[in-house]
Design a protein around this motif. Structure first.
Motif, mmCIF file in Angstrom:
data_model
loop_
_atom_site.group_PDB
_atom_site.id
_atom_site.type_symbol
_atom_site.label_atom_id
_atom_site.label_comp_id
_atom_site.label_asym_id
_atom_site.label_seq_id
_atom_site.Cartn_x
_atom_site.Cartn_y
_atom_site.Cartn_z
ATOM 1 N N ILE A 55 83.381 103.183 67.440
ATOM 2 C CA ILE A 55 84.470 102.593 68.204
ATOM 3 C C ILE A 55 83.816 101.443 68.955
ATOM 4 C CG2 ILE A 55 85.656 103.187 70.360
ATOM 5 C CD1 ILE A 55 85.914 105.261 68.128
ATOM 6 N N ALA A 77 83.855 99.076 71.647
ATOM 7 C CA ALA A 77 84.080 98.925 72.822
ATOM 8 C C ALA A 77 83.106 98.086 73.655
ATOM 9 C CB ALA A 77 83.779 100.673 73.350
ATOM 10 N N PRO A 107 87.413 100.419 78.154
ATOM 11 C CA PRO A 107 87.733 101.555 77.589
ATOM 12 C C PRO A 107 87.718 103.054 78.511
ATOM 13 C CG PRO A 107 86.234 100.527 76.187
ATOM 14 C CD PRO A 107 86.389 99.540 77.395
ATOM 15 N N LEU A 124 88.937 105.792 76.293
ATOM 16 C CA LEU A 124 88.075 106.246 75.252
ATOM 17 C C LEU A 124 88.090 107.875 75.157
ATOM 18 C CD1 LEU A 124 85.677 105.554 73.398
ATOM 19 C CD2 LEU A 124 84.060 105.754 75.434
ATOM 20 N N ILE A 131 90.826 108.374 72.897
ATOM 21 C CA ILE A 131 90.684 108.011 71.363
ATOM 22 C C ILE A 131 89.495 109.418 70.826
ATOM 23 C CG2 ILE A 131 89.309 106.363 69.978
ATOM 24 C CD1 ILE A 131 89.875 104.038 72.073
ATOM 25 N N VAL A 151 79.216 104.199 69.085
ATOM 26 C CA VAL A 151 80.085 103.289 69.943
ATOM 27 C C VAL A 151 79.330 102.098 70.378
ATOM 28 C CG1 VAL A 151 81.265 103.269 72.296
ATOM 29 C CG2 VAL A 151 81.112 105.325 71.117
ATOM 30 N N LEU A 196 87.768 101.929 64.910
ATOM 31 C CA LEU A 196 88.757 101.814 65.748
ATOM 32 C C LEU A 196 88.479 100.729 66.944
ATOM 33 C CD1 LEU A 196 89.596 105.558 66.209
ATOM 34 C CD2 LEU A 196 90.694 103.996 64.546
ATOM 35 N N ASN A 197 89.533 100.244 67.440
ATOM 36 C CA ASN A 197 89.419 99.454 68.501
ATOM 37 C C ASN A 197 89.290 100.349 69.782
ATOM 38 O OD1 ASN A 197 89.845 96.878 67.626
ATOM 39 N ND2 ASN A 197 92.244 97.124 67.802
ATOM 40 N N GLY A 198 88.411 100.289 70.710
ATOM 41 C CA GLY A 198 88.169 101.187 71.940
ATOM 42 C C GLY A 198 89.172 100.827 73.096
#
Length: 235
Positions: free
Chosen positions: A5, A7, A24, A34, A37, A50, A102-104
């Motif tokens: 992630i 973040a 996040p 977050l 997610i 992360v 993934l984008n956070g």
């Protein structure tokens, strides 16, 4: 599978709310972004990585108290040098052969991420009407990725956008990144390198909500969110 992630960002467009809270951890319908997610990750994800930088101690404190994943690591990106550099910082922590990234600061559905997790390499895509604001993907005749161009100025009408959810083979780290014109290392350069040698699948998403500014964050408080099932305990 490991999930990474991203973040580390400052969330400038969400100031003043991000002056004291990392993006996040801003709440959507009573839970941090977050947290949404993490509950959307596929069941095949067993370890969490992360990437943190801005107000990192707050995100690490959240991770210590969350109950979704027993095995997690916070990786510090010492300088904010872009999403490609953020991913590269994770290389020595990755244990799985494939990595979900993934984008956070976006909301996804588990259904879409489960589909992505079935690929050897792929990314989620969504049709957008304002292509100049997004990274636009161009498919081959068979529907897999041909190329990806960041924020093209000469396109009009509906186009397929990259929405910041990737499935990479662990071998992606073999590719060398170059600084982009804005002085950062871009994760999309990893995608472009990969597409030259591998099949990269494009998975249309049924649900995606980017929280890029204050207006979007406020609207998310009233958004019908996908339902998530409780995760089965991980070892």
């Amino acid at each position: 599978m490991d999930a990474i992630i991203l973040a580390a960002g400052k969330g400038v467009r969400l100031q003043p709310y991000t002056l004291n809270t990392p993006k996040p951890l801003l709440e959507v319908q009573g839970r941090p972004i977050l947290d949404h997610i993490l509950t959307s990750l596929p069941q095949s994800v067993e370890r969490l990585i992360v990437v943190v930088h801005y107000l990192a101690e707050q995100i690490e404190n959240y991770l210590r108290h969350q109950t979704h994943y027993k095995h997690w690591y916070a990786v510090h990106q010492n300088e904010a040098r872009g999403t490609g550099d953020a991913l590269r910082c994770c290389q020595k922590f990755v244990q799985s052969d494939r990595i979900l990234v993934l984008n956070g600061d976006d909301l996804y559905s588990r259904e879409d991420l489960e589909k992505l997790a079935q690929c050897d390499a792929g990314l989620l895509v969504k049709t957008v009407m304002d292509p100049a604001k997004w990274g636009i993907v161009f498919p081959k005749p068979d529907g897999t990725l041909q190329s990806l161009i960041e924020k093209p100025k000469d396109l009009q009408g509906p186009q397929l956008a990259n929405i910041g959810a990737y499935l990479f083979p662990r071998t992606v780290f073999q590719y060398e990144l170059q600084l982009s014109p804005r002085g950062e290392y871009e994760i999309t350069d990893y995608v472009s390198h990969l597409a030259k040698e591998h099949t990269v699948h494009l998975i249309p998403t049924a649900f995606w909500y980017p929280i890029g500014n204050v207006e979007a964050w406020r609207s998310a408080q009233h958004l019908p969110l996908p339902k998530t099932q409780p995760r089965k305990p991980t070892n």
